[in-house]
Motif scaffolding. Structure first.
Motif, PDB file in Angstrom:
ATOM      1  N   TYR A  48      53.688  73.374  71.426  1.00 50.14           N
ATOM      2  CA  TYR A  48      54.065  74.774  71.521  1.00 50.14           C
ATOM      3  C   TYR A  48      54.744  75.179  70.105  1.00 50.14           C
ATOM      4  CZ  TYR A  48      52.598  75.160  76.184  1.00 50.14           C
ATOM      5  OH  TYR A  48      51.719  75.355  77.254  1.00 50.14           O
ATOM      6  N   GLY A  49      55.509  74.430  69.504  1.00 49.65           N
ATOM      7  CA  GLY A  49      55.979  74.495  68.182  1.00 49.65           C
ATOM      8  C   GLY A  49      55.120  74.650  67.217  1.00 49.65           C
ATOM      9  N   GLU A  50      54.131  74.066  67.261  1.00 48.89           N
ATOM     10  CA  GLU A  50      52.754  73.846  66.228  1.00 48.89           C
ATOM     11  C   GLU A  50      51.954  75.303  66.536  1.00 48.89           C
ATOM     12  OE1 GLU A  50      50.762  70.508  65.597  1.00 48.89           O
ATOM     13  OE2 GLU A  50      52.345  69.244  66.354  1.00 48.89           O
ATOM     14  N   LEU A  51      52.017  75.617  67.712  1.00 45.08           N
ATOM     15  CA  LEU A  51      51.365  77.100  67.977  1.00 45.08           C
ATOM     16  C   LEU A  51      51.936  78.151  67.280  1.00 45.08           C
ATOM     17  CD1 LEU A  51      50.155  77.000  71.969  1.00 45.08           C
ATOM     18  CD2 LEU A  51      48.538  76.979  69.846  1.00 45.08           C
ATOM     19  N   ASN A  52      53.499  78.323  67.481  1.00 49.24           N
ATOM     20  CA  ASN A  52      53.917  79.046  66.857  1.00 49.24           C
ATOM     21  C   ASN A  52      53.916  79.257  65.424  1.00 49.24           C
ATOM     22  OD1 ASN A  52      56.189  81.075  66.517  1.00 49.24           O
ATOM     23  ND2 ASN A  52      57.600  79.763  65.888  1.00 49.24           N
ATOM     24  N   VAL A  53      53.992  77.924  64.669  1.00 47.74           N
ATOM     25  CA  VAL A  53      53.661  77.927  63.294  1.00 47.74           C
ATOM     26  C   VAL A  53      52.423  78.261  62.862  1.00 47.74           C
ATOM     27  CG1 VAL A  53      53.522  76.457  61.351  1.00 47.74           C
ATOM     28  CG2 VAL A  53      55.618  75.834  62.880  1.00 47.74           C
ATOM     29  N   ALA A  54      51.365  77.971  63.801  1.00 47.72           N
ATOM     30  CA  ALA A  54      49.825  78.497  63.374  1.00 47.72           C
ATOM     31  C   ALA A  54      49.763  80.000  63.461  1.00 47.72           C
ATOM     32  CB  ALA A  54      48.943  77.769  64.560  1.00 47.72           C
ATOM     33  N   TYR A  55      50.776  80.728  64.218  1.00 47.49           N
ATOM     34  CA  TYR A  55      50.405  81.957  64.380  1.00 47.49           C
ATOM     35  C   TYR A  55      50.892  82.584  62.897  1.00 47.49           C
ATOM     36  CZ  TYR A  55      52.623  86.953  64.813  1.00 47.49           C
ATOM     37  OH  TYR A  55      52.686  88.232  64.497  1.00 47.49           O
ATOM     38  N   HIS A  56      51.659  82.036  62.191  1.00 45.16           N
ATOM     39  CA  HIS A  56      52.362  82.593  60.890  1.00 45.16           C
ATOM     40  C   HIS A  56      51.413  82.089  59.986  1.00 45.16           C
ATOM     41  CE1 HIS A  56      56.402  83.639  61.910  1.00 45.16           C
ATOM     42  NE2 HIS A  56      56.417  82.748  62.810  1.00 45.16           N
ATOM     43  N   LEU A  57      50.508  81.186  60.191  1.00 46.95           N
ATOM     44  CA  LEU A  57      49.704  80.655  59.025  1.00 46.95           C
ATOM     45  C   LEU A  57      48.386  81.607  59.185  1.00 46.95           C
ATOM     46  CD1 LEU A  57      49.743  76.709  59.148  1.00 46.95           C
ATOM     47  CD2 LEU A  57      50.627  78.202  57.332  1.00 46.95           C
ATOM     48  N   SER A  58      48.298  82.149  60.246  1.00 43.96           N
ATOM     49  CA  SER A  58      47.222  83.302  60.649  1.00 43.96           C
ATOM     50  C   SER A  58      47.051  84.249  59.356  1.00 43.96           C
ATOM     51  CB  SER A  58      46.893  83.703  61.995  1.00 43.96           C
ATOM     52  OG  SER A  58      48.122  84.553  62.302  1.00 43.96           O
ATOM     53  N   PHE A  59      48.302  84.819  58.813  1.00 44.39           N
ATOM     54  CA  PHE A  59      48.341  85.515  57.894  1.00 44.39           C
ATOM     55  C   PHE A  59      47.862  84.961  56.518  1.00 44.39           C
ATOM     56  CE2 PHE A  59      51.338  86.788  60.988  1.00 44.39           C
ATOM     57  CZ  PHE A  59      50.793  87.903  61.335  1.00 44.39           C
ATOM     58  N   LEU A  60      47.660  83.864  56.279  1.00 48.08           N
ATOM     59  CA  LEU A  60      47.041  83.327  55.082  1.00 48.08           C
ATOM     60  C   LEU A  60      45.493  83.731  54.775  1.00 48.08           C
ATOM     61  CD1 LEU A  60      48.208  79.753  54.978  1.00 48.08           C
ATOM     62  CD2 LEU A  60      49.125  81.639  53.570  1.00 48.08           C
ATOM     63  N   PRO A  61      45.165  83.893  53.389  1.00 50.54           N
ATOM     64  CA  PRO A  61      43.756  84.477  53.413  1.00 50.54           C
ATOM     65  C   PRO A  61      42.998  83.465  53.649  1.00 50.54           C
ATOM     66  CG  PRO A  61      44.942  84.212  51.311  1.00 50.54           C
ATOM     67  CD  PRO A  61      45.810  84.366  52.283  1.00 50.54           C
ATOM     68  N   GLU A  62      41.837  83.499  54.524  1.00 49.56           N
ATOM     69  CA  GLU A  62      40.885  82.617  54.892  1.00 49.56           C
ATOM     70  C   GLU A  62      40.207  81.728  53.788  1.00 49.56           C
ATOM     71  OE1 GLU A  62      38.500  83.287  58.181  1.00 49.56           O
ATOM     72  OE2 GLU A  62      40.284  83.856  59.566  1.00 49.56           O
ATOM     73  N   ASP A  63      39.856  82.497  52.737  1.00 46.45           N
ATOM     74  CA  ASP A  63      38.851  82.285  51.853  1.00 46.45           C
ATOM     75  C   ASP A  63      39.866  81.134  50.511  1.00 46.45           C
ATOM     76  OD1 ASP A  63      40.336  84.305  50.819  1.00 46.45           O
ATOM     77  OD2 ASP A  63      38.578  85.047  49.463  1.00 46.45           O
ATOM     78  N   GLU A  64      41.048  81.102  50.747  1.00 48.35           N
ATOM     79  CA  GLU A  64      41.799  80.448  49.844  1.00 48.35           C
ATOM     80  C   GLU A  64      42.567  79.162  50.423  1.00 48.35           C
ATOM     81  OE1 GLU A  64      44.747  82.515  47.695  1.00 48.35           O
ATOM     82  OE2 GLU A  64      43.585  84.383  47.718  1.00 48.35           O
ATOM     83  N   TYR A  65      42.599  78.939  51.585  1.00 50.58           N
ATOM     84  CA  TYR A  65      43.093  77.591  52.212  1.00 50.58           C
ATOM     85  C   TYR A  65      42.383  77.127  53.349  1.00 50.58           C
ATOM     86  CZ  TYR A  65      47.443  79.167  50.138  1.00 50.58           C
ATOM     87  OH  TYR A  65      48.442  79.674  49.008  1.00 50.58           O
ATOM     88  N   TYR A  66      42.330  75.839  53.185  1.00 52.15           N
ATOM     89  CA  TYR A  66      41.687  74.983  54.538  1.00 52.15           C
ATOM     90  C   TYR A  66      42.841  74.292  55.137  1.00 52.15           C
ATOM     91  CZ  TYR A  66      37.155  75.026  52.079  1.00 52.15           C
ATOM     92  OH  TYR A  66      35.908  75.484  51.198  1.00 52.15           O
ATOM     93  N   ILE A  67      42.823  74.667  56.604  1.00 52.22           N
ATOM     94  CA  ILE A  67      43.768  74.356  57.438  1.00 52.22           C
ATOM     95  C   ILE A  67      43.411  73.204  58.322  1.00 52.22           C
ATOM     96  CG2 ILE A  67      45.698  75.300  58.924  1.00 52.22           C
ATOM     97  CD1 ILE A  67      45.428  77.847  57.855  1.00 52.22           C
ATOM     98  N   PHE A  68      44.422  72.123  58.310  1.00 57.33           N
ATOM     99  CA  PHE A  68      43.936  70.978  59.024  1.00 57.33           C
ATOM    100  C   PHE A  68      45.151  70.555  60.055  1.00 57.33           C
ATOM    101  CE2 PHE A  68      41.738  70.554  55.145  1.00 57.33           C
ATOM    102  CZ  PHE A  68      40.430  70.115  55.358  1.00 57.33           C
ATOM    103  N   HIS A  69      45.016  70.831  61.133  1.00 51.50           N
ATOM    104  CA  HIS A  69      45.961  70.526  62.311  1.00 51.50           C
ATOM    105  C   HIS A  69      45.728  69.093  62.882  1.00 51.50           C
ATOM    106  CE1 HIS A  69      47.471  74.596  63.053  1.00 51.50           C
ATOM    107  NE2 HIS A  69      46.169  74.937  62.722  1.00 51.50           N
TER     108      HIS A  69
END
Length: 337
Positions: free
Chosen positions: A44-65
């Motif tokens: 659930y802590g990672e879910l919270n952080v993932a919410y903040h990362l959702s504001f990053l521009p999708e075309d610039e960052y690759y995200i790996f959980h």
């Protein structure tokens, strides 16, 4: 762009599988329940952080959980962000109370309810991952990518305390609410691309290829034997283990619910708890069905296999967990005593 989705940790899935299939009064049960709460809290802590990362521009960052790679030893990063300009390793902590950091110490102290306990220092942990990931990049010949590291505390209610001579830790230790500010700071620091889009795509493909989920031996961890584990197929409706396989369908003797896929959860439990491979005979014994029906089910699942005839061993495809849990499943809490 999310390249590797956030999933419930394998260890939490294992705890849930154990709790479903252990007797209610088993002495190990409270330990498994405690461990499950820890794993779910981290999720659930990672879910919270993932919410903040959702504001990053999708075309610039690759995200790996939860990317798990191998240097000399395997290591798993909570989060890895990769762009053409830099990479960022994030260790997420969802810990309540007051966290105390002492300069030069590998330990962190947590104070909660007037009790203190020593815990692993996440700053040291992310340092190790930073070293291992740089080694991994070098081995796979990806050069020129600067790698940053962060520890992110998911809740602002967690108090962080340190001494005046140790304030530099706040360069790499932040709250989740400050994550986007930190990202802007890094974007200011790294203004020019260090690798091409083509190399970035190659790096992403290699990371996914090298990622591998590990399923720990929980029987050994909790000193259990197969006799502690209840066999059978659990009814998705009433949660009893009274399902019978009749005419290519499962029917519950308790509530009369029917399902064609109820066996999938049971097979997942087998792989999570008992063994990384399964034979036709083992499946028949665990699902409590005839071997010929077990053979039919295994054939329909198209699992990878090795060996021939009755000695054929089947195993899950790489990085596959059958019917993974979702958030609603976990909120039911039916696996707790």
């Amino acid at each position: 762009m999310i390249k590797l989705e956030l999933i419930v940790p394998v260890q939490a899935e294992q705890c849930i599988a154990l709790l479903k299939r252990m007797p209610k009064g088993h002495p190990v049960r409270p330990i498994v329940e405690k461990d499950l709460r820890v794993w779910l809290k981290g999720y659930y802590g990672e879910l919270n952080v993932a919410y903040h990362l959702s504001f990053l521009p999708e075309d610039e960052y690759y995200i790996f959980h939860g990317l798990r790679l191998k240097d000399k030893k395997a290591f798993q990063m909570d989060l890895l962000l990769v762009s053409a300009k830099f990479a960022l390793i994030i260790e997420v902590k969802n810990i309540s109370g007051k966290l105390k950091f002492k300069k030069g110490s590998d330990l962190m102290t947590r104070e909660l309810n007037n009790l203190e306990e020593g815990m692993d220092n996440p700053i040291q942990q992310v340092k190790r991952h930073h070293l291992q990931f740089n080694n991994w990049l070098k081995y796979h010949q990806f050069k020129g990518i600067p790698v940053e590291r962060l520890v992110v505390i998911s809740k602002t209610s967690t108090i962080i305390e340190t001494t005046p001579d140790n304030l530099h830790i706040f360069q790499t230790l932040i709250y989740a609410e400050s994550l986007m500010d930190k990202m802007r700071e890094l974007e200011t620091k790294y203004t020019k691309p260090r690798i091409t889009k083509k190399v970035l795509s190659q790096l992403s493909d290699t990371l996914l290829k090298e990622h591998h989920i590990s399923i720990p031996d929980v029987l050994q961890k909790y000193n259990l034997s197969q006799s502690d584990i209840k066999p059978g197929v659990q009814c998705p409706n009433c949660r009893s283990f009274k399902m019978k396989y009749i005419s290519a369908s499962w029917r519950c003797d308790e509530c009369h619910f029917t399902s064609k896929r109820a066996h999938l959860s049971a097979i997942k439990d087998y792989f999570l708890i008992l063994n990384p491979t399964i034979t036709r005979k083992q499946l028949a014994e665990f699902l409590q069905i005839e071997p010929v029906k077990a053979r039919h089910l295994l054939f329909s699942l198209k699992f990878p296999s090795s060996g021939t005839k009755r000695g054929t061993k089947y195993y899950l495809p790489k990085n596959c967990i059958l019917c993974p849990l979702n958030e609603n499943d976990m909120k039911k809490g039916e696996f707790f005593t």
